[in-house]
Design a protein around this motif. Structure first.
Motif, PDB file in Angstrom:
ATOM      1  N   GLY A  68      22.999  -0.527  15.555  1.00  0.00           N
ATOM      2  CA  GLY A  68      21.754  -1.109  16.026  1.00  0.00           C
ATOM      3  C   GLY A  68      20.914  -1.670  14.903  1.00  0.00           C
ATOM      4  N   SER A  69      19.837  -2.357  15.266  1.00  0.00           N
ATOM      5  CA  SER A  69      18.905  -2.950  14.307  1.00  0.00           C
ATOM      6  C   SER A  69      17.497  -2.449  14.584  1.00  0.00           C
ATOM      7  CB  SER A  69      18.930  -4.480  14.407  1.00  0.00           C
ATOM      8  OG  SER A  69      20.224  -4.993  14.171  1.00  0.00           O
ATOM      9  N   VAL A  70      16.667  -2.486  13.553  1.00  0.00           N
ATOM     10  CA  VAL A  70      15.269  -2.087  13.702  1.00  0.00           C
ATOM     11  C   VAL A  70      14.557  -3.109  14.593  1.00  0.00           C
ATOM     12  CG1 VAL A  70      13.087  -1.692  12.510  1.00  0.00           C
ATOM     13  CG2 VAL A  70      15.232  -0.919  11.473  1.00  0.00           C
ATOM     14  N   ILE A  71      13.776  -2.612  15.552  1.00  0.00           N
ATOM     15  CA  ILE A  71      13.023  -3.477  16.458  1.00  0.00           C
ATOM     16  C   ILE A  71      11.538  -3.270  16.202  1.00  0.00           C
ATOM     17  CG2 ILE A  71      12.487  -4.009  18.871  1.00  0.00           C
ATOM     18  CD1 ILE A  71      15.252  -2.887  19.592  1.00  0.00           C
ATOM     19  N   VAL A  72      10.821  -4.356  15.914  1.00  0.00           N
ATOM     20  CA  VAL A  72       9.379  -4.295  15.706  1.00  0.00           C
ATOM     21  C   VAL A  72       8.715  -5.226  16.710  1.00  0.00           C
ATOM     22  CG1 VAL A  72       7.462  -4.632  14.099  1.00  0.00           C
ATOM     23  CG2 VAL A  72       9.676  -3.805  13.253  1.00  0.00           C
ATOM     24  N   GLN A  73       7.781  -4.696  17.490  1.00  0.00           N
ATOM     25  CA  GLN A  73       7.132  -5.486  18.527  1.00  0.00           C
ATOM     26  C   GLN A  73       5.631  -5.229  18.521  1.00  0.00           C
ATOM     27  OE1 GLN A  73       8.561  -7.650  20.902  1.00  0.00           O
ATOM     28  NE2 GLN A  73       6.453  -8.138  21.441  1.00  0.00           N
ATOM     29  N   GLU A  74       4.861  -6.329  18.510  1.00  0.00           N
ATOM     30  CA  GLU A  74       3.419  -6.220  18.619  1.00  0.00           C
ATOM     31  C   GLU A  74       2.990  -6.443  20.058  1.00  0.00           C
ATOM     32  OE1 GLU A  74       0.854  -8.492  16.178  1.00  0.00           O
ATOM     33  OE2 GLU A  74       1.574  -7.653  14.286  1.00  0.00           O
ATOM     34  N   VAL A  75       2.067  -5.607  20.523  1.00  0.00           N
ATOM     35  CA  VAL A  75       1.481  -5.757  21.854  1.00  0.00           C
ATOM     36  C   VAL A  75      -0.018  -5.927  21.672  1.00  0.00           C
ATOM     37  CG1 VAL A  75       1.085  -4.677  24.094  1.00  0.00           C
ATOM     38  CG2 VAL A  75       3.254  -4.329  22.907  1.00  0.00           C
ATOM     39  N   LEU A  76      -0.565  -7.036  22.171  1.00  0.00           N
ATOM     40  CA  LEU A  76      -1.992  -7.276  22.035  1.00  0.00           C
ATOM     41  C   LEU A  76      -2.772  -6.257  22.845  1.00  0.00           C
ATOM     42  CD1 LEU A  76      -2.179 -11.176  22.277  1.00  0.00           C
ATOM     43  CD2 LEU A  76      -2.278  -9.756  20.222  1.00  0.00           C
ATOM     44  N   ALA A  77      -3.796  -5.686  22.242  1.00  0.00           N
ATOM     45  CA  ALA A  77      -4.660  -4.765  22.969  1.00  0.00           C
ATOM     46  C   ALA A  77      -5.476  -5.572  23.972  1.00  0.00           C
ATOM     47  CB  ALA A  77      -5.574  -4.032  21.994  1.00  0.00           C
ATOM     48  N   GLY A  78      -5.549  -5.100  25.196  1.00  0.00           N
ATOM     49  CA  GLY A  78      -6.264  -5.838  26.233  1.00  0.00           C
ATOM     50  C   GLY A  78      -6.619  -4.939  27.391  1.00  0.00           C
ATOM     51  N   ASN A  79      -7.169  -5.525  28.405  1.00  0.00           N
ATOM     52  CA  ASN A  79      -7.615  -4.757  29.561  1.00  0.00           C
ATOM     53  C   ASN A  79      -6.471  -4.514  30.532  1.00  0.00           C
ATOM     54  OD1 ASN A  79     -10.323  -4.568  28.737  1.00  0.00           O
ATOM     55  ND2 ASN A  79     -10.635  -6.705  29.343  1.00  0.00           N
ATOM     56  N   VAL A  80      -5.454  -3.889  30.034  1.00  0.00           N
ATOM     57  CA  VAL A  80      -4.321  -3.479  30.875  1.00  0.00           C
ATOM     58  C   VAL A  80      -4.023  -2.026  30.559  1.00  0.00           C
ATOM     59  CG1 VAL A  80      -3.294  -5.766  31.068  1.00  0.00           C
ATOM     60  CG2 VAL A  80      -2.687  -4.332  29.132  1.00  0.00           C
ATOM     61  N   GLN A  81      -3.504  -1.334  31.543  1.00  0.00           N
ATOM     62  CA  GLN A  81      -3.236   0.085  31.332  1.00  0.00           C
ATOM     63  C   GLN A  81      -1.884   0.316  30.660  1.00  0.00           C
ATOM     64  OE1 GLN A  81      -5.541   2.253  31.909  1.00  0.00           O
ATOM     65  NE2 GLN A  81      -4.360   4.005  31.189  1.00  0.00           N
ATOM     66  N   ALA A  82      -0.956  -0.593  30.874  1.00  0.00           N
ATOM     67  CA  ALA A  82       0.369  -0.411  30.281  1.00  0.00           C
ATOM     68  C   ALA A  82       0.916  -1.737  29.805  1.00  0.00           C
ATOM     69  CB  ALA A  82       1.320   0.202  31.301  1.00  0.00           C
ATOM     70  N   ALA A  83       1.678  -1.718  28.730  1.00  0.00           N
ATOM     71  CA  ALA A  83       2.363  -2.904  28.217  1.00  0.00           C
ATOM     72  C   ALA A  83       3.812  -2.527  27.991  1.00  0.00           C
ATOM     73  CB  ALA A  83       1.714  -3.373  26.917  1.00  0.00           C
ATOM     74  N   SER A  84       4.723  -3.473  28.255  1.00  0.00           N
ATOM     75  CA  SER A  84       6.149  -3.144  28.224  1.00  0.00           C
ATOM     76  C   SER A  84       6.890  -3.909  27.149  1.00  0.00           C
ATOM     77  CB  SER A  84       6.785  -3.448  29.589  1.00  0.00           C
ATOM     78  OG  SER A  84       6.226  -2.643  30.600  1.00  0.00           O
ATOM     79  N   LEU A  85       7.888  -3.247  26.581  1.00  0.00           N
ATOM     80  CA  LEU A  85       8.851  -3.865  25.695  1.00  0.00           C
ATOM     81  C   LEU A  85      10.168  -3.900  26.452  1.00  0.00           C
ATOM     82  CD1 LEU A  85       9.874  -4.930  22.979  1.00  0.00           C
ATOM     83  CD2 LEU A  85      10.142  -2.553  22.232  1.00  0.00           C
ATOM     84  N   SER A  86      10.613  -5.105  26.828  1.00  0.00           N
ATOM     85  CA  SER A  86      11.804  -5.248  27.660  1.00  0.00           C
ATOM     86  C   SER A  86      13.037  -5.591  26.839  1.00  0.00           C
ATOM     87  CB  SER A  86      11.580  -6.345  28.714  1.00  0.00           C
ATOM     88  OG  SER A  86      10.482  -6.047  29.538  1.00  0.00           O
ATOM     89  N   ASP A  87      14.207  -5.354  27.437  1.00  0.00           N
ATOM     90  CA  ASP A  87      15.503  -5.763  26.900  1.00  0.00           C
ATOM     91  C   ASP A  87      15.854  -5.061  25.586  1.00  0.00           C
ATOM     92  OD1 ASP A  87      17.739  -7.187  27.599  1.00  0.00           O
ATOM     93  OD2 ASP A  87      17.179  -8.993  26.499  1.00  0.00           O
ATOM     94  N   VAL A  88      15.673  -3.751  25.558  1.00  0.00           N
ATOM     95  CA  VAL A  88      16.018  -2.946  24.383  1.00  0.00           C
ATOM     96  C   VAL A  88      17.464  -2.479  24.500  1.00  0.00           C
ATOM     97  CG1 VAL A  88      15.464  -0.868  23.072  1.00  0.00           C
ATOM     98  CG2 VAL A  88      13.633  -2.164  24.202  1.00  0.00           C
ATOM     99  N   PRO A  89      18.309  -2.721  23.482  1.00  0.00           N
ATOM    100  CA  PRO A  89      19.687  -2.203  23.526  1.00  0.00           C
ATOM    101  C   PRO A  89      19.677  -0.683  23.608  1.00  0.00           C
ATOM    102  CG  PRO A  89      19.405  -3.796  21.735  1.00  0.00           C
ATOM    103  CD  PRO A  89      18.041  -3.480  22.250  1.00  0.00           C
ATOM    104  N   ILE A  90      20.486  -0.121  24.487  1.00  0.00           N
ATOM    105  CA  ILE A  90      20.487   1.325  24.670  1.00  0.00           C
ATOM    106  C   ILE A  90      21.116   2.016  23.470  1.00  0.00           C
ATOM    107  CG2 ILE A  90      21.360   3.216  26.078  1.00  0.00           C
ATOM    108  CD1 ILE A  90      21.223   1.356  28.445  1.00  0.00           C
ATOM    109  N   GLY A  91      20.413   2.992  22.952  1.00  0.00           N
ATOM    110  CA  GLY A  91      20.858   3.754  21.800  1.00  0.00           C
ATOM    111  C   GLY A  91      19.755   4.705  21.390  1.00  0.00           C
ATOM    112  N   PRO A  92      20.014   5.623  20.450  1.00  0.00           N
ATOM    113  CA  PRO A  92      18.978   6.550  19.984  1.00  0.00           C
ATOM    114  C   PRO A  92      18.057   5.881  18.963  1.00  0.00           C
ATOM    115  CG  PRO A  92      21.040   6.998  18.854  1.00  0.00           C
ATOM    116  CD  PRO A  92      21.336   5.897  19.841  1.00  0.00           C
ATOM    117  N   TYR A  93      16.781   6.118  19.086  1.00  0.00           N
ATOM    118  CA  TYR A  93      15.799   5.508  18.174  1.00  0.00           C
ATOM    119  C   TYR A  93      14.764   6.533  17.729  1.00  0.00           C
ATOM    120  CZ  TYR A  93      17.430   0.958  19.959  1.00  0.00           C
ATOM    121  OH  TYR A  93      18.186  -0.127  20.308  1.00  0.00           O
ATOM    122  N   LYS A  94      14.200   6.296  16.544  1.00  0.00           N
ATOM    123  CA  LYS A  94      12.982   6.945  16.091  1.00  0.00           C
ATOM    124  C   LYS A  94      11.851   5.968  16.372  1.00  0.00           C
ATOM    125  CE  LYS A  94      12.113   6.808  11.707  1.00  0.00           C
ATOM    126  NZ  LYS A  94      12.194   7.041  10.248  1.00  0.00           N
TER     127      LYS A  94
END
Length: 386
Positions: free
Chosen positions: A302-328
């Motif tokens: 696998g590869s390191v995945i870095v994703q920014e989510v803008l803070a906003g007036n939403v209760q939840a934000a999603s990161l989609s399409d993550v390859p299945i595997g163990p992560y820290k």
């Protein structure tokens, strides 16, 4: 009867290009579709259902779709569908002659308004002339007969889907589960791919108007579980419905990521960040970092995945399409001035917030019922009191 009507509706939509037509006026401003249904010679119209389908995507909006069932006997009968909007509808009539709730079988009746079925009410004096599916005079039968010779020329068999299944490295994949389904009717054909990755799935329903979809899955041992992942297809349109009178080819490949057709669905897993809205005033964005701690579900690195989510007036934000595997997993808050501050996080299985967590996915134990990735969506909670 409702099941029959919805099946007819969906099959027509998949075969008809919906276009706007000019509206005609009725007196008193009544918004309706009215006219006459005619039975085939020597037959009766009783039991015919006239449908004004309000098209929504590839189906009908049940709240706006209207129907009219003819109960009187005779070679013809009038209909009047009221309560319509001045918008485009798909108008047709159908009669399930053998009353088995399976549409478009030989011997059933149908009629489509105009060239493509589309109409904008109000319209009166509509004529719907029922035809018998499978009759010598039917253009449907002629098309089916012609399809046999056309399929022979291309090497494809009528009412059969063939193809090859590959793994993530492009090699033949044995044992993949392929499902061929007739749209809007219960029942399906299931086969598995052979050692060469090839498969062949045939339908027992041989009707040129029936539409089908096909998908494939691979069951994989992962972290003491069995995960059933949906397989990808080369082109977005391959995921759409198709007819089978001429046979068709559909190929599959095991992909750890990728979009499913033209829909907001992915082959990879989904990870949600919860309580992002709590940091709207103080934080510009929330940065999520996933660092692999072992091989992915197919054994690859696998590869390191870095994703920014803008803070906003939403209760939840999603990161989609993550390859299945163990992560820290680690999360960083990015201030409006560019400052960076780590934040404690927690997920299922943890009873307190900590700087980083070990992320492991949980199987849905189904093939294509809940998610295409085969694992449940995971949620990362951000500590509010930071």
């Amino acid at each position: 009867m409702k099941q029959v009507v919805l099946y007819f509706v969906s099959a027509f939509i998949s075969l008809t290009a919906v276009a706007l037509t000019a509206a005609q006026n009725l007196t008193q401003g009544v918004i309706a579709l009215a006219g006459t249904v005619y039975a085939p010679e020597g037959e009766g119209v009783a039991g015919t259902v006239v449908v004004a389908c309000f098209v929504q995507g590839s189906d009908c909006d049940e709240s706006k779709t209207k129907t009219f069932e003819i109960t009187q006997s005779g070679a013809s009968a009038s209909f009047n569908i009221t309560g319509l909007a001045r918008e485009t509808y798909l108008l047709f009539a159908s009669k399930d002659v053998n009353t088995n709730d399976i549409a478009f079988e030989d011997g059933d009746f149908y009629a489509l308004y105009g060239a493509d079925g589309t109409v904008t009410p109000p319209v009166r004096n509509v004529e719907l002339r029922l035809e018998i599916l499978g009759s010598a005079a039917s253009s449907v039968t002629t098309d089916s007969e012609n399809s046999a010779s056309a399929s022979s020329a291309t090497g494809l068999e009528p009412y059969t889907v063939t193809g090859v299944v590959l793994d993530t490295k492009g090699q033949p994949l044995e044992g993949a589960l392929i499902r061929l389904r007739q749209d809007f009717v219960s029942g399906r054909t299931e086969v598995t791919s052979g050692p060469d990755g090839r498969y062949k799935a045939s339908s027992s329903v041989q009707n040129a108007l029936a539409s089908y979809t096909i998908d494939a899955f691979i069951e994989v041992p992962y972290n003491g579980q069995t995960v059933c992942q949906r397989l990808g297809m080369p082109n977005p349109n391959d995921y759409n419905s198709f007819t089978l009178d001429k046979g068709i080819e559909r190929n599959f490949q095991w992909q750890l990521t990728g979009k499913v057709g033209n829909y907001d669905s992915f082959l990879g897993a989904t990870l949600s960040l919860w309580r992002v809205s709590s940091f709207t005033d103080d934080v510009k964005a929330v940065e999520l970092t996933l660092t692999p701690t072992g091989p992915l579900i197919d054994g690859s690195e696998g590869s390191v995945i870095v994703q920014e989510v803008l803070a906003g007036n939403v209760q939840a934000a999603s990161l989609s399409d993550v390859p299945i595997g163990p992560y820290k997993v680690q999360v960083m808050l990015i201030g409006h001035d560019g400052s960076r501050s780590p934040i404690n996080i927690m997920t299922r299985g943890y009873d307190s917030y900590i700087p980083e967590i070990a992320l492991e996915w949980t199987s849905t134990n189904t093939c294509g019922f809940l998610t295409d990735s085969g694992v449940e969506q995971m949620t990362i909670f951000l500590e509010e009191d930071w």
